[in-house]
Design a protein around this motif. Structure first.
Motif, PDB file in Angstrom:
ATOM      1  N   TYR A  51     -63.947  -9.125  16.726  1.00  0.00           N
ATOM      2  CA  TYR A  51     -63.594 -10.464  17.208  1.00  0.00           C
ATOM      3  C   TYR A  51     -62.987 -10.456  18.604  1.00  0.00           C
ATOM      4  O   TYR A  51     -63.050 -11.453  19.306  1.00  0.00           O
ATOM      5  CB  TYR A  51     -62.708 -11.186  16.192  1.00  0.00           C
ATOM      6  N   THR A  52     -62.431  -9.346  19.047  1.00  0.00           N
ATOM      7  CA  THR A  52     -61.934  -9.256  20.425  1.00  0.00           C
ATOM      8  C   THR A  52     -63.113  -9.394  21.392  1.00  0.00           C
ATOM      9  O   THR A  52     -63.054 -10.155  22.367  1.00  0.00           O
ATOM     10  CB  THR A  52     -61.202  -7.915  20.659  1.00  0.00           C
ATOM     11  N   ASN A  55     -64.550 -13.029  21.131  1.00  0.00           N
ATOM     12  CA  ASN A  55     -63.691 -14.023  21.781  1.00  0.00           C
ATOM     13  C   ASN A  55     -63.712 -13.877  23.300  1.00  0.00           C
ATOM     14  O   ASN A  55     -63.626 -14.871  24.023  1.00  0.00           O
ATOM     15  CB  ASN A  55     -62.268 -13.958  21.222  1.00  0.00           C
ATOM     16  N   GLN A  79     -70.138 -23.830  20.526  1.00  0.00           N
ATOM     17  CA  GLN A  79     -69.951 -23.949  19.074  1.00  0.00           C
ATOM     18  C   GLN A  79     -71.195 -23.446  18.345  1.00  0.00           C
ATOM     19  O   GLN A  79     -71.096 -22.728  17.345  1.00  0.00           O
ATOM     20  CB  GLN A  79     -69.716 -25.423  18.678  1.00  0.00           C
ATOM     21  N   CYS A  82     -71.319 -19.717  18.490  1.00  0.00           N
ATOM     22  CA  CYS A  82     -70.335 -19.166  17.545  1.00  0.00           C
ATOM     23  C   CYS A  82     -70.895 -19.179  16.129  1.00  0.00           C
ATOM     24  O   CYS A  82     -70.734 -18.214  15.376  1.00  0.00           O
ATOM     25  CB  CYS A  82     -69.031 -19.959  17.596  1.00  0.00           C
ATOM     26  N   LYS A 104     -61.214 -14.145  13.386  1.00  0.00           N
ATOM     27  CA  LYS A 104     -61.977 -15.377  13.552  1.00  0.00           C
ATOM     28  C   LYS A 104     -62.255 -15.652  15.017  1.00  0.00           C
ATOM     29  O   LYS A 104     -61.542 -15.177  15.900  1.00  0.00           O
ATOM     30  CB  LYS A 104     -61.285 -16.552  12.878  1.00  0.00           C
ATOM     31  N   ILE A 105     -63.296 -16.421  15.236  1.00  0.00           N
ATOM     32  CA  ILE A 105     -63.670 -16.793  16.599  1.00  0.00           C
ATOM     33  C   ILE A 105     -62.772 -17.945  17.046  1.00  0.00           C
ATOM     34  O   ILE A 105     -62.565 -18.900  16.307  1.00  0.00           O
ATOM     35  CB  ILE A 105     -65.152 -17.230  16.664  1.00  0.00           C
ATOM     36  N   ILE A 106     -62.244 -17.821  18.252  1.00  0.00           N
ATOM     37  CA  ILE A 106     -61.463 -18.918  18.826  1.00  0.00           C
ATOM     38  C   ILE A 106     -62.457 -19.870  19.484  1.00  0.00           C
ATOM     39  O   ILE A 106     -62.995 -19.596  20.552  1.00  0.00           O
ATOM     40  CB  ILE A 106     -60.423 -18.386  19.842  1.00  0.00           C
ATOM     41  N   ARG A 107     -62.730 -20.962  18.768  1.00  0.00           N
ATOM     42  CA  ARG A 107     -63.756 -21.909  19.219  1.00  0.00           C
ATOM     43  C   ARG A 107     -63.161 -22.960  20.143  1.00  0.00           C
ATOM     44  O   ARG A 107     -62.067 -23.457  19.905  1.00  0.00           O
ATOM     45  CB  ARG A 107     -64.349 -22.659  18.028  1.00  0.00           C
ATOM     46  N   SER A 109     -62.744 -26.724  21.478  1.00  0.00           N
ATOM     47  CA  SER A 109     -62.913 -28.010  20.808  1.00  0.00           C
ATOM     48  C   SER A 109     -63.953 -28.826  21.568  1.00  0.00           C
ATOM     49  O   SER A 109     -64.066 -28.726  22.786  1.00  0.00           O
ATOM     50  CB  SER A 109     -61.586 -28.764  20.725  1.00  0.00           C
TER      51      SER A 109
END
Length: 184
Positions: A51-52, A55, A79, A82, A104-107, A109
Motif C-alpha cells: 500500500y505504500t 498510495n 477512484q 483504485c 488501504k488505499i488513500i483515495r 474524494s
C-alpha cells in the motif's frame, strides 16, 4: 506465483471479469490499465506490491497524472484506478497468487464540478450558427439543445420514436462509441 508481475495480475483479473462487465466498462478499464497503471506499476513483481507503493502512485496521479504532464487526473478517474488495483489484489489473494495485502488505499474524494450553462446570448449565437447551412450534425445538436437529450440518445433515435402529432420523442435506445477490442 512469486514471479508474477503486476501486469500479468491485472490482465488475469480483467479477463476473469470480462463476462460480468459491459463492453464499455471493460474498454474503460483496459484503457486505464494500459495508459496509467502499467507504465508505473506493471513491471513490479506482484509479491513486491504494497500500500505504500500504491498510495505513492495515487498521490503522483493526483498531482501529475495527465499524459500531457499538464497537471493531475480527476478524483473520479483515480477512484476507478483504485478500484481496479484493489480488485486485482483481492482476486490474486483469493486465487493464492499472493498473500493478502494489509492496509488501504488513500483515495481522493470526488469533487462536484459546477455545470457551465449557456447564457441567453451564447444560446442565441449557437442557434444562429446551427441554423446556418443546416446538416444532420447540426440538427442533432439542436435536438440536444432544445430537448435536453444526450448525444447518444439523439444518435439512437429513429423516425418511429418521434410523435409529431403529440410533440413527443420516445427514447428507446442510446448509442455509444467504444473501442473495438476484437480487432487484431
Amino acid at each position: 506465483g512469486n514471479k508474477m508481475t503486476f501486469k500479468e495480475a491485472l490482465f488475469l483479473w480483467l479477463e476473469s471479469n470480462k463476462l460480468k462487465q459491459k463492453t464499455q466498462t471493460y474498454c474503460k478499464y483496459l484503457q486505464l490499465i494500459e495508459s496509467q497503471i502499467l507504465p508505473s506499476l506493471g513491471y513490479l513483481r506482484l509479491s513486491k506490491i504494497n500500500y505504500t507503493i500504491i498510495n505513492h502512485f495515487v498521490a503522483e496521479k493526483l498531482t501529475n497524472g495527465r499524459i500531457d504532464k499538464e497537471g493531475g487526473l480527476s478524483p473520479s478517474y483515480i477512484q476507478t484506478m483504485c478500484f481496479i488495483i484493489e480488485s486485482t489484489l483481492k482476486f490474486c489473494a483469493e486465487n493464492d497468487f499472493c498473500a493478502p495485502i494489509i492496509g488501504k488505499i488513500i483515495r481522493p474524494s470526488k469533487q462536484r464540478k459546477d455545470v457551465n450553462i449557456l447564457s441567453f446570448n451564447e444560446q442565441k449565437l449557437l442557434e444562429k450558427h446551427l441554423f446556418s447551412e443546416i446538416n444532420e450534425t447540426k440538427i442533432g445538436v439542436l435536438l440536444s439543445l432544445y430537448t435536453g437529450l444526450r448525444v447518444g440518445e439523439v444518435c439512437g433515435l429513429q423516425w418511429r420514436n418521434v410523435d409529431l402529432e403529440n410533440g413527443v420523442i420516445y427514447v428507446e435506445h442510446t448509442v455509444e462509441r467504444i473501442k473495438n477490442i476484437d480487432k487484431n
